[in-house]
Design a protein around this motif. Structure first.
Motif, PDB file in Angstrom:
ATOM      1  N   ARG A  20      43.109  37.945  33.196  1.00  0.00           N
ATOM      2  CA  ARG A  20      43.455  38.570  34.480  1.00  0.00           C
ATOM      3  C   ARG A  20      42.794  37.819  35.628  1.00  0.00           C
ATOM      4  NH1 ARG A  20      41.452  40.162  38.381  1.00  0.00           N
ATOM      5  NH2 ARG A  20      39.447  39.811  37.375  1.00  0.00           N
ATOM      6  N   ARG A  21      43.604  37.299  36.517  1.00  0.00           N
ATOM      7  CA  ARG A  21      43.092  36.575  37.674  1.00  0.00           C
ATOM      8  C   ARG A  21      43.882  36.979  38.915  1.00  0.00           C
ATOM      9  NH1 ARG A  21      40.090  32.007  37.412  1.00  0.00           N
ATOM     10  NH2 ARG A  21      39.643  32.815  39.496  1.00  0.00           N
ATOM     11  N   SER A  22      43.340  36.628  40.078  1.00  0.00           N
ATOM     12  CA  SER A  22      44.064  36.832  41.336  1.00  0.00           C
ATOM     13  C   SER A  22      44.908  35.597  41.596  1.00  0.00           C
ATOM     14  CB  SER A  22      43.088  37.006  42.490  1.00  0.00           C
ATOM     15  OG  SER A  22      42.358  38.192  42.347  1.00  0.00           O
ATOM     16  N   ARG A  24      47.559  33.745  44.033  1.00  0.00           N
ATOM     17  CA  ARG A  24      47.903  33.865  45.452  1.00  0.00           C
ATOM     18  C   ARG A  24      49.053  32.963  45.863  1.00  0.00           C
ATOM     19  NH1 ARG A  24      42.081  34.448  45.141  1.00  0.00           N
ATOM     20  NH2 ARG A  24      41.586  36.605  45.685  1.00  0.00           N
ATOM     21  N   TRP A 155      47.686  45.508  36.979  1.00  0.00           N
ATOM     22  CA  TRP A 155      47.232  44.108  36.976  1.00  0.00           C
ATOM     23  C   TRP A 155      47.154  43.594  35.530  1.00  0.00           C
ATOM     24  CZ3 TRP A 155      42.728  42.924  40.882  1.00  0.00           C
ATOM     25  CH2 TRP A 155      42.648  41.556  41.122  1.00  0.00           C
ATOM     26  N   GLN A 166      48.479  39.861  42.761  1.00  0.00           N
ATOM     27  CA  GLN A 166      47.475  39.747  43.833  1.00  0.00           C
ATOM     28  C   GLN A 166      47.309  41.112  44.501  1.00  0.00           C
ATOM     29  OE1 GLN A 166      48.761  37.348  47.169  1.00  0.00           O
ATOM     30  NE2 GLN A 166      46.692  37.156  47.982  1.00  0.00           N
ATOM     31  N   ILE A 167      46.088  41.550  44.636  1.00  0.00           N
ATOM     32  CA  ILE A 167      45.835  42.791  45.389  1.00  0.00           C
ATOM     33  C   ILE A 167      46.064  42.492  46.868  1.00  0.00           C
ATOM     34  CG2 ILE A 167      43.976  44.317  46.210  1.00  0.00           C
ATOM     35  CD1 ILE A 167      44.380  45.155  43.535  1.00  0.00           C
ATOM     36  N   VAL A 168      46.701  43.414  47.575  1.00  0.00           N
ATOM     37  CA  VAL A 168      46.862  43.264  49.034  1.00  0.00           C
ATOM     38  C   VAL A 168      46.171  44.469  49.666  1.00  0.00           C
ATOM     39  CG1 VAL A 168      48.501  42.978  50.935  1.00  0.00           C
ATOM     40  CG2 VAL A 168      49.077  42.090  48.653  1.00  0.00           C
ATOM     41  N   SER A 169      44.861  44.334  49.894  1.00  0.00           N
ATOM     42  CA  SER A 169      44.088  45.525  50.238  1.00  0.00           C
ATOM     43  C   SER A 169      44.279  45.985  51.675  1.00  0.00           C
ATOM     44  CB  SER A 169      42.613  45.324  49.904  1.00  0.00           C
ATOM     45  OG  SER A 169      42.112  44.171  50.493  1.00  0.00           O
ATOM     46  N   SER A 208      38.555  34.063  33.794  1.00  0.00           N
ATOM     47  CA  SER A 208      37.442  34.407  34.694  1.00  0.00           C
ATOM     48  C   SER A 208      36.100  33.935  34.148  1.00  0.00           C
ATOM     49  CB  SER A 208      37.314  35.921  34.823  1.00  0.00           C
ATOM     50  OG  SER A 208      38.518  36.487  35.144  1.00  0.00           O
ATOM     51  N   ARG A 210      32.164  34.958  34.387  1.00  0.00           N
ATOM     52  CA  ARG A 210      31.248  36.016  34.813  1.00  0.00           C
ATOM     53  C   ARG A 210      29.892  35.752  34.177  1.00  0.00           C
ATOM     54  NH1 ARG A 210      35.214  36.779  37.667  1.00  0.00           N
ATOM     55  NH2 ARG A 210      36.323  38.744  37.952  1.00  0.00           N
TER      56      ARG A 210
HETATM   57  C1  LIG Z   1      38.777  46.258  46.293  1.00  0.00           C
HETATM   58  C2  LIG Z   1      39.369  44.869  46.170  1.00  0.00           C
HETATM   59  C3  LIG Z   1      40.129  44.369  47.209  1.00  0.00           C
HETATM   60  C4  LIG Z   1      40.690  43.096  47.109  1.00  0.00           C
HETATM   61  N1  LIG Z   1      41.506  42.650  48.120  1.00  0.00           N
HETATM   62  C5  LIG Z   1      42.135  41.479  47.978  1.00  0.00           C
HETATM   63  C6  LIG Z   1      43.078  41.048  48.947  1.00  0.00           C
HETATM   64  O1  LIG Z   1      43.386  41.742  49.909  1.00  0.00           O
HETATM   65  N2  LIG Z   1      43.673  39.839  48.766  1.00  0.00           N
HETATM   66  C7  LIG Z   1      43.385  39.042  47.687  1.00  0.00           C
HETATM   67  O2  LIG Z   1      43.954  37.967  47.584  1.00  0.00           O
HETATM   68  N3  LIG Z   1      42.501  39.427  46.748  1.00  0.00           N
HETATM   69  C8  LIG Z   1      41.888  40.632  46.857  1.00  0.00           C
HETATM   70  N4  LIG Z   1      41.018  41.055  45.872  1.00  0.00           N
HETATM   71  C9  LIG Z   1      40.789  40.205  44.695  1.00  0.00           C
HETATM   72  C10 LIG Z   1      39.389  39.595  44.660  1.00  0.00           C
HETATM   73  O3  LIG Z   1      39.221  38.677  45.708  1.00  0.00           O
HETATM   74  C11 LIG Z   1      39.233  38.935  43.271  1.00  0.00           C
HETATM   75  O4  LIG Z   1      39.356  39.905  42.272  1.00  0.00           O
HETATM   76  C12 LIG Z   1      37.893  38.209  43.109  1.00  0.00           C
HETATM   77  O5  LIG Z   1      37.833  37.131  43.994  1.00  0.00           O
HETATM   78  C13 LIG Z   1      37.696  37.697  41.665  1.00  0.00           C
HETATM   79  O6  LIG Z   1      38.747  36.833  41.289  1.00  0.00           O
HETATM   80  P1  LIG Z   1      39.697  37.148  40.049  1.00  0.00           P
HETATM   81  O7  LIG Z   1      40.474  38.418  40.399  1.00  0.00           O
HETATM   82  O8  LIG Z   1      40.599  35.963  39.926  1.00  0.00           O
HETATM   83  O9  LIG Z   1      38.848  37.374  38.824  1.00  0.00           O
HETATM   84  C14 LIG Z   1      40.464  42.316  45.942  1.00  0.00           C
HETATM   85  C15 LIG Z   1      39.714  42.851  44.900  1.00  0.00           C
HETATM   86  C16 LIG Z   1      39.185  44.111  45.002  1.00  0.00           C
HETATM   87  C17 LIG Z   1      38.401  44.678  43.826  1.00  0.00           C
END
Ligand SMILES: Cc1cc2nc3c(=O)[nH]c(=O)nc-3n(C[C@H](O)[C@H](O)[C@H](O)COP(=O)(O)O)c2cc1C
Length: 221
Positions: A20-22, A24, A155, A166-169, A208, A210
């Motif tokens: 699981r990764r972000s 973009r 995810w 990708q999370i879009v917070s 990931s 860690r």
């Molecule tokens: C509460 C929260 C909000 C986040 N918001 C964003 C976001 O708006 N855009 C984004 O690209 N990643 C967002 N992330 C992803 C983190 O940046 C990412 O999980 C972190 O850098 C670790 O990378 P990985 O997910 O690849 O393990 C968010 C993660 C969390 C937990």
């Protein structure tokens, strides 16, 4: 349970957790709608704060799927972008008065500045799907925690389906925006929101990294 099945289940779960990764950057092709449904189903299986939304008759969790190029997403894009500007300006004003915040928020404000310069919010319009998840407000107000569980399930399922996620917070900032909520068809202010982008990842990321568990854990007597 037979040892072999036990080992396999854990091996697969551990692999998904590590993969699981972000992501973009997304390829332009749309994943199947069925795959998106499987991701939403995983979100529905996530825990929710039963005691907090106890009295509500209407189901408390909703998904809104917006496809790149759709009318809904085209209308949402500038609203989310405007929210970045509102947030940045509000924070900058507060930071002038508050030196602690100034120090804490500096890198976040820089990030908002980058987004404003780019003219688009990452994940909103550049990915095949922008999905908004809504959780009805209850008491105590734990909707955002509930949404975090839901998004994590989604995810992990996307990861198992080999899709980028990708999370879009910034989406959470839209919960009181009447125009944005009108696009979703919900009243402004009654639901908390969180969002994500989904599609085929343009590039591959390694699992990931860690710290070792023992470095960050204290076993208390
Ligand atoms: C509460 C929260 C909000 C986040 N918001 C964003 C976001 O708006 N855009 C984004 O690209 N990643 C967002 N992330 C992803 C983190 O940046 C990412 O999980 C972190 O850098 C670790 O990378 P990985 O997910 O690849 O393990 C968010 C993660 C969390 C937990």
């Amino acid at each position: 349970m037979c040892d072999e099945i036990f080992d396999q289940k854990n091996m697969h779960l551990d692999q998904i957790l590590a993969d699981r990764r972000s992501y973009r950057q997304f390829r332009p092709e749309f994943p199947d709608e069925d795959e998106i449904r499987r991701i939403l189903h995983a979100g529905l299986l996530a825990p929710y704060a039963a005691a907090a939304i106890g009295g509500s008759k209407d189901y408390f969790r909703r998904f809104f799927v917006m496809k790149r190029g759709s009318r809904s997403l085209d209308a949402a894009i500038p609203l989310v972008m405007d929210q970045v500007t509102v947030m940045a300006q509000g924070l900058e004003r507060e930071m002038e008065q508050n030196p602690v915040l100034r120090e804490k928020a500096v890198s976040f404000v820089q990030r908002l500045g980058m987004i404003r310069k780019m003219g688009r919010v990452p994940g909103v319009g550049n990915a095949p799907y922008y999905i908004v998840v809504a959780e009805r407000k209850g008491f105590p107000p734990v909707e955002l925690q509930s949404l975090a569980h839901c998004l994590e399930n989604m995810w992990l399922k996307a990861t198992a389906l080999e899709l980028g996620f990708q999370i879009v917070s910034i989406t959470s900032q839209m919960s009181g925006n009447p125009e944005f909520c009108k696009i979703l068809g919900i009243p402004a202010g009654e639901w908390e929101l969180m969002g994500c982008a989904v599609g085929y990842a343009a590039d591959e990321l390694s699992p990931s990294i860690r710290p070792p568990v023992e470095d960050v854990t204290r076993w208390l007597e």
